[in-house]
Design a protein around this motif. Structure first.
Motif, PDB file in Angstrom:
ATOM      1  N   CYS A 124      26.969  41.634   9.333  1.00 42.95           N
ATOM      2  CA  CYS A 124      26.801  43.043   9.632  1.00 42.95           C
ATOM      3  C   CYS A 124      27.624  43.378  10.875  1.00 42.95           C
ATOM      4  O   CYS A 124      27.886  42.516  11.719  1.00 42.95           O
ATOM      5  N   ALA A 125      28.025  44.633  10.962  1.00 39.87           N
ATOM      6  CA  ALA A 125      28.878  45.067  12.059  1.00 39.87           C
ATOM      7  C   ALA A 125      28.589  46.525  12.391  1.00 39.87           C
ATOM      8  O   ALA A 125      28.149  47.294  11.538  1.00 39.87           O
ATOM      9  N   VAL A 126      28.848  46.885  13.633  1.00 38.10           N
ATOM     10  CA  VAL A 126      28.608  48.243  14.111  1.00 38.10           C
ATOM     11  C   VAL A 126      29.837  48.751  14.856  1.00 38.10           C
ATOM     12  O   VAL A 126      30.432  48.016  15.656  1.00 38.10           O
ATOM     13  N   ARG A 127      30.208  49.993  14.590  1.00 34.35           N
ATOM     14  CA  ARG A 127      31.294  50.627  15.337  1.00 34.35           C
ATOM     15  C   ARG A 127      30.768  51.069  16.701  1.00 34.35           C
ATOM     16  O   ARG A 127      29.646  51.552  16.819  1.00 34.35           O
ATOM     17  N   GLY A 128      31.597  50.927  17.740  1.00 33.20           N
ATOM     18  CA  GLY A 128      31.136  51.239  19.083  1.00 33.20           C
ATOM     19  C   GLY A 128      31.021  52.720  19.369  1.00 33.20           C
ATOM     20  O   GLY A 128      30.161  53.132  20.141  1.00 33.20           O
ATOM     21  N   GLY A 129      31.876  53.538  18.782  1.00 31.57           N
ATOM     22  CA  GLY A 129      31.872  54.955  19.077  1.00 31.57           C
ATOM     23  C   GLY A 129      30.735  55.685  18.396  1.00 31.57           C
ATOM     24  O   GLY A 129      30.341  55.355  17.282  1.00 31.57           O
ATOM     25  N   SER A 130      30.229  56.709  19.057  1.00 32.27           N
ATOM     26  CA  SER A 130      29.147  57.501  18.477  1.00 32.27           C
ATOM     27  C   SER A 130      29.704  58.549  17.513  1.00 32.27           C
ATOM     28  O   SER A 130      30.863  58.941  17.608  1.00 32.27           O
ATOM     29  N   TYR A 131      28.853  58.982  16.605  1.00 37.29           N
ATOM     30  CA  TYR A 131      29.186  60.029  15.625  1.00 37.29           C
ATOM     31  C   TYR A 131      30.420  59.659  14.814  1.00 37.29           C
ATOM     32  O   TYR A 131      31.263  60.504  14.505  1.00 37.29           O
ATOM     33  N   SER A 132      30.523  58.393  14.507  1.00 39.04           N
ATOM     34  CA  SER A 132      31.715  57.899  13.813  1.00 39.04           C
ATOM     35  C   SER A 132      31.499  57.864  12.307  1.00 39.04           C
ATOM     36  O   SER A 132      30.390  57.612  11.820  1.00 39.04           O
ATOM     37  N   ARG A 133      32.588  58.106  11.574  1.00 43.68           N
ATOM     38  CA  ARG A 133      32.541  57.920  10.142  1.00 43.68           C
ATOM     39  C   ARG A 133      32.567  56.423   9.875  1.00 43.68           C
ATOM     40  O   ARG A 133      32.846  55.617  10.765  1.00 43.68           O
ATOM     41  N   TYR A 134      32.279  56.022   8.639  1.00 51.57           N
ATOM     42  CA  TYR A 134      32.320  54.599   8.358  1.00 51.57           C
ATOM     43  C   TYR A 134      33.752  54.091   8.428  1.00 51.57           C
ATOM     44  O   TYR A 134      34.704  54.831   8.230  1.00 51.57           O
ATOM     45  N   GLY A 135      33.905  52.811   8.731  1.00 50.94           N
ATOM     46  CA  GLY A 135      35.214  52.181   8.748  1.00 50.94           C
ATOM     47  C   GLY A 135      35.275  51.103   7.687  1.00 50.94           C
ATOM     48  O   GLY A 135      34.235  50.561   7.290  1.00 50.94           O
ATOM     49  N   THR A 136      36.463  50.778   7.232  1.00 60.04           N
ATOM     50  CA  THR A 136      36.625  49.754   6.202  1.00 60.04           C
ATOM     51  C   THR A 136      37.439  48.564   6.699  1.00 60.04           C
ATOM     52  O   THR A 136      37.647  47.613   5.945  1.00 60.04           O
ATOM     53  N   ASP A 137      37.875  48.630   7.931  1.00 60.41           N
ATOM     54  CA  ASP A 137      38.697  47.550   8.493  1.00 60.41           C
ATOM     55  C   ASP A 137      37.930  46.831   9.595  1.00 60.41           C
ATOM     56  O   ASP A 137      37.215  47.461  10.379  1.00 60.41           O
ATOM     57  N   LEU A 138      38.103  45.523   9.670  1.00 60.23           N
ATOM     58  CA  LEU A 138      37.406  44.721  10.688  1.00 60.23           C
ATOM     59  C   LEU A 138      37.670  45.252  12.097  1.00 60.23           C
ATOM     60  O   LEU A 138      36.767  45.274  12.932  1.00 60.23           O
ATOM     61  N   ALA A 139      38.891  45.689  12.338  1.00 58.35           N
ATOM     62  CA  ALA A 139      39.276  46.100  13.684  1.00 58.35           C
ATOM     63  C   ALA A 139      38.537  47.343  14.155  1.00 58.35           C
ATOM     64  O   ALA A 139      38.543  47.654  15.349  1.00 58.35           O
ATOM     65  N   GLU A 140      37.901  48.060  13.223  1.00 62.27           N
ATOM     66  CA  GLU A 140      37.193  49.278  13.593  1.00 62.27           C
ATOM     67  C   GLU A 140      35.786  49.005  14.113  1.00 62.27           C
ATOM     68  O   GLU A 140      35.117  49.922  14.571  1.00 62.27           O
ATOM     69  N   TYR A 141      35.356  47.761  14.035  1.00 57.21           N
ATOM     70  CA  TYR A 141      33.988  47.416  14.416  1.00 57.21           C
ATOM     71  C   TYR A 141      33.960  46.607  15.709  1.00 57.21           C
ATOM     72  O   TYR A 141      34.805  45.737  15.934  1.00 57.21           O
ATOM     73  N   ASP A 142      32.986  46.914  16.545  1.00 58.87           N
ATOM     74  CA  ASP A 142      32.929  46.325  17.873  1.00 58.87           C
ATOM     75  C   ASP A 142      31.843  45.254  18.037  1.00 58.87           C
ATOM     76  O   ASP A 142      31.963  44.405  18.913  1.00 58.87           O
ATOM     77  N   TYR A 143      30.810  45.357  17.250  1.00 60.53           N
ATOM     78  CA  TYR A 143      29.694  44.422  17.367  1.00 60.53           C
ATOM     79  C   TYR A 143      29.495  43.717  16.027  1.00 60.53           C
ATOM     80  O   TYR A 143      29.524  44.359  14.978  1.00 60.53           O
TER      81      TYR A 143
END
Length: 125
Positions: A95-114
């Motif tokens: 599982c992974a979470v994007r760091g920015g708030s109010y973000s759309r979903y991402g499909t690339d590993l680089a878009e996730y921070d946690y």
């Protein structure tokens, strides 16, 4: 300190179901996009499903109609309900979470921070 902990993996026969959970701690992720990735032996880590902060979802073509991603913001937890599992679904699921708030979903590993540590899913024929 942010921590993501996956659970629910295991061994299942083809055609069976499993539900993965991802519990987050250290901060609230109700306004963050989240996703599930998987990595099979010898292969790259790929997106399985993702969900935006308002609940818009994305699915990899191979899991459409079989997997459902959801989130419970009150529990700071994300889920992946998997059904009609196939041997080719065998992988470590992250599982992974994007760091920015109010973000759309991402499909690339680089878009996730946690990232969580992963949970093994094995589907036997």
């Amino acid at each position: 300190q942010v921590q993501l902990v996956e659970s629910g993996g295991g061994l299942v026969q083809a055609g069976g179901p499993l539900r993965l959970s991802c519990a987050a701690s250290g901060r609230t992720f109700s306004t963050n996009a989240m996703g599930w990735f998987r990595q099979a032996p010898g292969k790259e880590r790929d997106i399985v499903a993702a969900i935006s902060w308002i609940g818009n979802t994305y699915y990899q073509d191979s899991v459409k109609g079989r997997f459902i991603i959801s989130r419970d913001n009150a529990k700071n937890t994300m889920y992946l309900q998997m059904s009609s599992l196939k041997p080719e679904d065998t992988a470590v699921y992250y599982c992974a979470v994007r760091g920015g708030s109010y973000s759309r979903y991402g499909t690339d590993l680089a878009e996730y921070d946690y990232w969580g540590q992963g949970t093994q899913v094995t589907v036997s024929p």
